[in-house]
Design an enzyme around this catalytic site. Structure first.
Site, PDB file in Angstrom:
ATOM      1  N   MET A   8      23.597 -10.896   8.989  1.00  0.00           N
ATOM      2  CA  MET A   8      24.525 -11.684   9.803  1.00  0.00           C
ATOM      3  C   MET A   8      23.899 -12.029  11.154  1.00  0.00           C
ATOM      4  O   MET A   8      24.599 -12.381  12.105  1.00  0.00           O
ATOM      5  CB  MET A   8      25.834 -10.924  10.001  1.00  0.00           C
ATOM      6  N   ALA A  55      21.596 -11.485  14.786  1.00  0.00           N
ATOM      7  CA  ALA A  55      21.453 -10.481  15.852  1.00  0.00           C
ATOM      8  C   ALA A  55      20.503  -9.392  15.356  1.00  0.00           C
ATOM      9  O   ALA A  55      20.807  -8.203  15.369  1.00  0.00           O
ATOM     10  CB  ALA A  55      22.799  -9.910  16.277  1.00  0.00           C
ATOM     11  N   LEU A  56      19.343  -9.850  14.919  1.00  0.00           N
ATOM     12  CA  LEU A  56      18.419  -8.976  14.186  1.00  0.00           C
ATOM     13  C   LEU A  56      17.735  -7.967  15.100  1.00  0.00           C
ATOM     14  O   LEU A  56      17.452  -8.235  16.259  1.00  0.00           O
ATOM     15  CB  LEU A  56      17.363  -9.829  13.473  1.00  0.00           C
ATOM     16  N   HIS A  88      16.919  -4.472  10.565  1.00  0.00           N
ATOM     17  CA  HIS A  88      16.738  -5.642   9.700  1.00  0.00           C
ATOM     18  C   HIS A  88      15.253  -5.858   9.413  1.00  0.00           C
ATOM     19  O   HIS A  88      14.863  -6.152   8.286  1.00  0.00           O
ATOM     20  CB  HIS A  88      17.284  -6.904  10.371  1.00  0.00           C
ATOM     21  N   GLN A 128      34.495 -11.725   5.744  1.00  0.00           N
ATOM     22  CA  GLN A 128      34.444 -10.263   5.710  1.00  0.00           C
ATOM     23  C   GLN A 128      34.966  -9.626   6.993  1.00  0.00           C
ATOM     24  O   GLN A 128      34.958  -8.408   7.133  1.00  0.00           O
ATOM     25  CB  GLN A 128      33.038  -9.766   5.380  1.00  0.00           C
ATOM     26  N   SER A 140      22.166  -0.940  15.258  1.00  0.00           N
ATOM     27  CA  SER A 140      23.218  -1.837  14.790  1.00  0.00           C
ATOM     28  C   SER A 140      23.321  -3.005  15.757  1.00  0.00           C
ATOM     29  O   SER A 140      23.106  -2.836  16.959  1.00  0.00           O
ATOM     30  CB  SER A 140      24.553  -1.082  14.762  1.00  0.00           C
ATOM     31  N   ARG A 173      25.894  -4.219  16.719  1.00  0.00           N
ATOM     32  CA  ARG A 173      27.009  -3.907  17.615  1.00  0.00           C
ATOM     33  C   ARG A 173      26.585  -3.023  18.791  1.00  0.00           C
ATOM     34  O   ARG A 173      27.316  -2.925  19.772  1.00  0.00           O
ATOM     35  CB  ARG A 173      28.127  -3.220  16.839  1.00  0.00           C
TER      36      ARG A 173
HETATM   37  P1  AMP Z   1      24.115  -6.979   8.958  1.00  0.00           P
HETATM   38  O1  AMP Z   1      23.429  -8.086   9.685  1.00  0.00           O
HETATM   39  O2  AMP Z   1      24.744  -5.962   9.840  1.00  0.00           O
HETATM   40  O3  AMP Z   1      25.020  -7.477   7.854  1.00  0.00           O
HETATM   41  O4  AMP Z   1      22.960  -6.180   8.214  1.00  0.00           O
HETATM   42  C1  AMP Z   1      22.113  -6.833   7.300  1.00  0.00           C
HETATM   43  C2  AMP Z   1      21.394  -5.791   6.494  1.00  0.00           C
HETATM   44  O5  AMP Z   1      20.600  -4.986   7.370  1.00  0.00           O
HETATM   45  C3  AMP Z   1      22.363  -4.846   5.775  1.00  0.00           C
HETATM   46  O6  AMP Z   1      21.861  -4.563   4.484  1.00  0.00           O
HETATM   47  C4  AMP Z   1      22.344  -3.630   6.661  1.00  0.00           C
HETATM   48  O7  AMP Z   1      22.648  -2.438   5.973  1.00  0.00           O
HETATM   49  C5  AMP Z   1      20.901  -3.628   7.150  1.00  0.00           C
HETATM   50  N1  AMP Z   1      20.780  -2.842   8.375  1.00  0.00           N
HETATM   51  C6  AMP Z   1      21.478  -3.009   9.522  1.00  0.00           C
HETATM   52  N2  AMP Z   1      21.149  -2.043  10.414  1.00  0.00           N
HETATM   53  C7  AMP Z   1      20.235  -1.254   9.797  1.00  0.00           C
HETATM   54  C8  AMP Z   1      19.534  -0.065  10.180  1.00  0.00           C
HETATM   55  N3  AMP Z   1      19.714   0.495  11.370  1.00  0.00           N
HETATM   56  N4  AMP Z   1      18.676   0.494   9.296  1.00  0.00           N
HETATM   57  C9  AMP Z   1      18.509  -0.063   8.069  1.00  0.00           C
HETATM   58  N5  AMP Z   1      19.144  -1.178   7.644  1.00  0.00           N
HETATM   59  C10 AMP Z   1      19.997  -1.769   8.488  1.00  0.00           C
END
Ligand code: AMP
Length: 283
Positions: free
Chosen positions: A30, A32-33, A37, A61, A185, A187
């Site tokens: 989503m 904000a990498l 990521h 979602q 995260s 967030r």
């Molecule tokens: P998101 O952008 O939050 O939907 O995350 C995209 C993908 O990156 C998802 O599969 C998350 O589980 C993974 N992800 C996010 N933060 C982490 C982290 N700290 N360690 C490993 N994978 C992550």
């Protein structure tokens, strides 16, 4: 790296790669990498000829509209990071590209999607399945990479893949943490410096609870984690569930399942910001 915004262009490019016999890895995000990521993308780059990273803040979602509004958006920086780690394509479609019509599909994979985040965020996993199933159809990847950071999400997606017969291999990747132990995260950028320090207690306390396993019961370990975290001002445990690592059903004894995991959601700070994490007790 190529930035693509339409499904048509994405499929034209991927068709060419496919005809050359190239393998394709997909990393749904989503935006904000961060380093979490990046670890998924790096792994996909190692294991596939072509890596597609989707950047799509999926509205379906988010059951909480304020959460969606507050979510950080950093497309330019995201593309820089993806170029550095060797992604082939960043797919960043608009909402109307992904949802030309409202998505009325209903997914239901209990207990994976009905407990924990599923219970506290009604519709959340339905939205996740809607968008991930669409991405799987667009990309037809050999492998898709998901972080164990969102432990429950992987269990739900595995059920969806089995249900709908997608040919993609789901590759779970370990949580990337800050030095303090806080799970990285998107967030976290919404936390102040002090809140970040507070938040580091979540994993610290969960890790300490490993010392109680297996001599103490599931209930004792559960209560220990909840009590220790709630004692810290500024942190509030929404739930701590100790579950079967595959079905996510609650366990009452350490003998109940081969894999046992503790999954937590904590509210941190004044805003407050929702933080999730998990720890493996068994298997
Ligand atoms: P998101 O952008 O939050 O939907 O995350 C995209 C993908 O990156 C998802 O599969 C998350 O589980 C993974 N992800 C996010 N933060 C982490 C982290 N700290 N360690 C490993 N994978 C992550």
């Amino acid at each position: 790296m190529k930035v693509v915004t339409t499904i048509k262009e994405l499929q034209t490019i991927l068709g060419e790669y496919r005809s050359e016999g190239k393998t394709i890895g997909l990393v749904p995000t989503m935006g904000a990498l961060h380093a979490g990521h990046a670890s998924l993308v790096e792994r996909s780059v190692r294991e596939n000829d072509v890596t597609v990273v989707s950047i799509f803040l999926n509205p379906t979602q988010f059951n909480d509209k304020t959460d969606l509004e507050k979510y950080p958006r950093t497309l330019e920086a995201d593309c820089e990071l993806l170029t550095q780690v060797g992604a082939t394509i960043a797919f960043a479609p608009s909402v109307s590209e992904v949802y030309p019509e409202p998505d009325t599909r209903q997914f239901s994979y209990p207990p994976t999607d009905s407990v924990m985040e599923g219970a506290f965020r009604p519709g959340h996993f339905n939205g996740v399945c809607q968008v991930v199933s669409k991405l799987f159809s667009y990309v037809n990847a050999d492998r898709a990479y998901f972080g164990e950071k969102d432990f429950q999400q992987i269990a739900v997606i595995r059920r969806m893949v089995a249900d709908l017969g997608f040919g993609v291999e789901i590759v779970p990747c370990p949580v990337i943490r800050e030095e303090s132990g806080l799970a990285r995260s998107s967030r976290n950028t919404l936390l102040s410096e002090d809140e970040r320090k507070l938040a580091a207690n979540i994993y610290r306390i969960m890790k300490k609870s490993l010392d109680l396993y297996p001599a103490h019961s599931v209930a004792v370990v559960h209560d220990y984690v909840v009590r220790e975290i709630n004692e810290i001002e500024g942190l509030e445990v929404k739930y701590y569930s100790i579950v079967d690592g595959e079905t996510l059903a609650d366990v009452t004894s350490w003998d109940d399942a081969p894999h046992i995991v503790g999954c937590i959601t904590v509210y941190c700070g004044a805003a407050p910001i929702r933080l999730i994490d998990h720890i493996k007790y068994k298997g």
